[in-house]
Design an enzyme around this catalytic site. Structure first.
Site, PDB file in Angstrom:
ATOM      1  N   GLY A 267       9.375 -17.041  87.074  1.00  0.00           N
ATOM      2  CA  GLY A 267       8.800 -16.277  85.962  1.00  0.00           C
ATOM      3  C   GLY A 267       7.656 -16.996  85.282  1.00  0.00           C
ATOM      4  O   GLY A 267       6.803 -16.361  84.661  1.00  0.00           O
TER       5      GLY A 267
ATOM      6  N   GLU B  83       3.082 -14.578  73.536  1.00  0.00           N
ATOM      7  CA  GLU B  83       2.039 -15.598  73.728  1.00  0.00           C
ATOM      8  C   GLU B  83       1.034 -15.119  74.775  1.00  0.00           C
ATOM      9  O   GLU B  83       0.694 -15.836  75.724  1.00  0.00           O
ATOM     10  CB  GLU B  83       2.682 -16.925  74.163  1.00  0.00           C
ATOM     11  CG  GLU B  83       3.774 -17.394  73.215  1.00  0.00           C
ATOM     12  CD  GLU B  83       4.541 -18.603  73.715  1.00  0.00           C
ATOM     13  OE1 GLU B  83       4.501 -18.863  74.932  1.00  0.00           O
ATOM     14  OE2 GLU B  83       5.192 -19.274  72.905  1.00  0.00           O
TER      15      GLU B  83
ATOM     16  N   CYS C  66      -1.723 -25.139  75.178  1.00  0.00           N
ATOM     17  CA  CYS C  66      -1.459 -25.200  76.619  1.00  0.00           C
ATOM     18  C   CYS C  66      -2.316 -24.203  77.397  1.00  0.00           C
ATOM     19  O   CYS C  66      -2.685 -24.465  78.545  1.00  0.00           O
ATOM     20  CB  CYS C  66       0.016 -24.910  76.901  1.00  0.00           C
ATOM     21  SG  CYS C  66       1.144 -26.250  76.486  1.00  0.00           S
TER      22      CYS C  66
ATOM     23  N   CYS D 131       5.907 -27.994  74.426  1.00  0.00           N
ATOM     24  CA  CYS D 131       5.072 -28.038  75.625  1.00  0.00           C
ATOM     25  C   CYS D 131       3.672 -28.567  75.332  1.00  0.00           C
ATOM     26  O   CYS D 131       3.069 -29.243  76.175  1.00  0.00           O
ATOM     27  CB  CYS D 131       5.011 -26.654  76.270  1.00  0.00           C
ATOM     28  SG  CYS D 131       4.465 -25.350  75.166  1.00  0.00           S
ATOM     29  N   CYS D 132       3.131 -28.276  74.151  1.00  0.00           N
ATOM     30  CA  CYS D 132       1.734 -28.609  73.879  1.00  0.00           C
ATOM     31  C   CYS D 132       1.460 -30.098  73.655  1.00  0.00           C
ATOM     32  O   CYS D 132       0.482 -30.626  74.209  1.00  0.00           O
ATOM     33  CB  CYS D 132       1.223 -27.795  72.692  1.00  0.00           C
ATOM     34  SG  CYS D 132       1.176 -26.009  73.000  1.00  0.00           S
TER      35      CYS D 132
END
Length: 660
Positions: free
Chosen positions: A192, A325, A343, A421-422
């Site tokens: 995904g 997002e 990201c 994540c960033c």
């Protein structure tokens, strides 16, 4: 076309062949090396006071049997550690550090101890749901997580020569190769969240093992074909999701959100989750280059055109809405609710670099530069310890706190995120900056970014060393000096001519030069000798930028840019509310020197007006009225967008009303 025929494409120089010593970028690289990487290690170990916990290291310890406990955090939490290790690998390429390498080796040993006997590695499914591997690729990001491990392993191998993590990655990739594919008893599916595809290409490049390239191509080629895998998987698990366990859903997964609504070669418009999209486009471009796949490259060009022409923010960010997002639709670029995840801009930079390999065109370098100088650097505070996830065009702190539709827009950077994540993504991108400055084929060295430093390579069979000196982003002087050029024979230097430089002049050894300019690059081919100097004078005149008429959010508004930097207004310089300000149409834009925390920074000063009412206090309370506000002159001061939010918290505005 086989892979060995792709040598004609320009390839990025290895980090070991590029050194950076730049007035602007070296402080960022030092910040990452000395502050960001150590700080993020503390965050991964949950040792940052008052920050959201990571759980990442503890999850690995539990999965390895080193301590008891339950998995905590997001299902893809492992990736935070992997991206940190990738940043470490890049950093060690440029600056060996025995203490950092020791810490990384200990982390790698922990990762290896959590790997299962068959090569599988994922702490969530090892600890929380050991019997449900590969049953929910739509939501659980198993292949995405594996991809980040692979990228970390390649970077660490390149940076240290050690294969400890690379061996772990190959065992995992071999396991995945045994599970997925179009053969019998294999899963004919894909993740995904795209990432495994570009990672497998890197693993192929590092090992020469063709099965990794073949597997990457399978994931790309299979995506979007009927019958749709995500719908089949949804039915097989009882129409439930990971996020709402036990709740039967009435609607299947939205395929366009997952970029799986049609085969990738047929896709024309960027849709869905922005990070996933550009990671996929990056892998598509990689495969187009390695396999000589013209149809895949044509799809990349179409998707690039849609993003660049209709869905790109002025700061090089993408993703118009916080709902998923995601991209929305052409020209929908709101300023105060956009997502513009850090990201996503990093993924756009990945995509742009691959497109530069496919066809060296200035527009790819322009957008790479735009995203790098504006969004990526804005995503991290000057102290290296606070981060933005979202990069808005307009901030009203009261709305961020009080309007549920704007809660994602932060007025101040955060210490860490539960879904972090960033921050490590910024660290790995900046640590690998040297890979984005130059590229070369057998006859030509391309300069994509103007960064001071040195590069060493072989061109036309000659050993060449080049020293660059750049005053960007504050001034426009650039020089390229040949410090070594063994033997003889012609080769070319190709230098990007930025679209923001309306008048660019060149000289060779002090003599004015009119080079061939093709697709946004200036080509100078000759029998170069040590001591030859090519200079550029870039036009640093401040510019007003206007949006396409279909961008409704910017009707009647203007943005400011000087060189590669986009500028914004902050409340601390201009007062609130910023929306009451307007820039006079005829006002001069003057570069001025910053002071205090902005010392050494070039700001923009100009004349504007503030619209206000002059009634008595009792009359001024009226919400609506028939008389227009009166303009009062006001000096306006704009700062680089990349540096906003490093002083007192307050409002911020990129697009300013223009008034005649």
């Amino acid at each position: 076309m086989s892979d060995n025929q792709t040598a004609a494409y320009p390839r990025p120089l290895d980090l070991g062949s590029v050194s950076i010593e730049d007035r602007y970028w070296t402080p960022y690289l030092n910040l990452v090396r000395h502050t960001v990487i150590p700080y993020q290690w503390e965050a991964l170990n949950d040792r940052i006071p008052d920050a959201e916990p990571s759980h990442a290291i503890r999850n690995f310890r539990i999965a390895a049997g080193a301590e008891p406990g339950a998995f905590e955090g997001f299902v893809f939490q492992d990736t935070d550690l992997y991206k940190w290790l990738e940043a470490v690998g890049f950093s060690l390429s440029a600056a060996p550090d025995a203490d950092l390498e020791r810490i990384a080796d200990e982390a790698i040993a922990l990762i290896a101890s959590a790997q299962q006997p068959d090569g599988y590695l994922n702490t969530y499914f090892t600890v929380a749901e050991p019997g449900r591997r590969w049953t929910n690729l739509t939501d659980c990001h198993e292949l995405y997580t594996a991809g980040h491990l692979i990228e970390a392993a390649v970077a660490y191998y390149d940076g240290t020569g050690k294969k400890n993590l690379l061996d772990v990655a190959c065992r995992l990739a071999d396991h995945i190769d045994s599970v997925f594919g179009d053969g019998p008893d294999r899963i004919r599916g894909y993740d995904g969240h795209q990432e495994i595809e570009l990672a497998l290409v890197k693993l192929y490049e590092a090992t020469g093992e063709h099965k990794y390239l073949k597997l990457a191509a399978f994931f790309i080629d299979e995506r979007g074909r009927e019958p749709h895998f995500f719908h089949q998987e949804w039915e097989a698990r009882g129409r439930t999701t990971h996020w709402t366990p036990g709740v039967v859903q009435t609607r299947p997964p939205a395929l366009d959100y997952l970029q799986a609504h049609k085969p990738v070669r047929e896709q024309e418009v960027a849709t869905g989750h922005a990070v996933r999209a550009v990671y996929m486009y990056t892998a598509m471009a990689d495969l187009a280059l390695h396999k000589g796949d013209a149809s895949l490259l044509a799809a990349c060009k179409r998707l690039w055109r849609n993003v660049a022409d209709k869905q790109l923010y002025i700061n090089g960010s993408i993703g118009s809405t916080h709902h998923g997002e995601a991209f929305t639709f052409d020209y929908d670029l709101p300023n105060d609710t956009n997502y513009s995840e850090t990201c996503a801009s990093i993924g756009l930079i990945f995509f742009a670099r691959r497109m530069l390999q496919a066809e060296p065109k200035g527009e790819y370098g322009d957008i790479l530069e735009r995203a790098l100088y504006n969004t990526v650097t804005a995503g991290m505070a000057a102290d290296g310890k606070h981060y933005f996830y979202v990069n808005p065009m307009e901030v009203w702190p009261a709305a961020s706190a009080g309007n549920p539709g704007k809660h994602h827009v932060k007025a101040v950077r955060q210490k860490w995120y539960g879904c972090a994540c960033c921050p490590p993504n910024v660290a790995r991108l900046l640590s690998s900056l040297g890979q984005y400055v130059f590229a070369a084929d057998e006859q030509t060295l391309y300069t994509h970014l103007f960064v001071s430093g040195e590069a060493k390579l072989t061109l036309a069979g000659r050993q060449v060393a080049l020293r660059t000196a750049s005053d960007l982003p504050w001034e426009g002087a650039v020089s390229l000096t040949l410090t070594e050029a063994s033997g003889s024979g012609a080769f070319a230097l190709a230098v990007r001519v930025p679209s923001w430089s309306k008048r660019t002049s060149f000289a060779l050894n002090g003599v004015p030069l009119a080079p061939e300019i093709r697709d946004g690059y200036a080509y100078v081919s000759r029998d170069w000798r040590a001591g030859d100097v090519l200079t550029l004078a870039l036009d640093m005149q401040p510019r007003r930028i206007y949006a396409h008429p279909n961008v409704r959010a910017n009707a009647g508004r203007v943005a400011l840019q000087r060189g590669p930097l986009v500028y914004c207004l902050e409340e601390t310089d201009n007062g609130a509310p910023l929306v009451s300000l307007a820039l006079r149409a005829e006002a001069e834009l003057r570069p001025v020197a910053g002071e205090g925390r902005l010392a050494g920074v070039v700001l923009l000063e100009t004349e504007g007006v503030r619209l206000a009412y002059s009634e008595a206090p009792s009359e001024a309370a009226a919400l609506y009225r028939t008389e227009p506000p009166e303009p009062a002159p006001q000096r306006l001061l704009a700062v680089p967008y990349s540096l906003w939010g490093n002083r007192e918290p307050g409002e911020m505005l990129v697009w300013i009303r223009e008034q005649s």
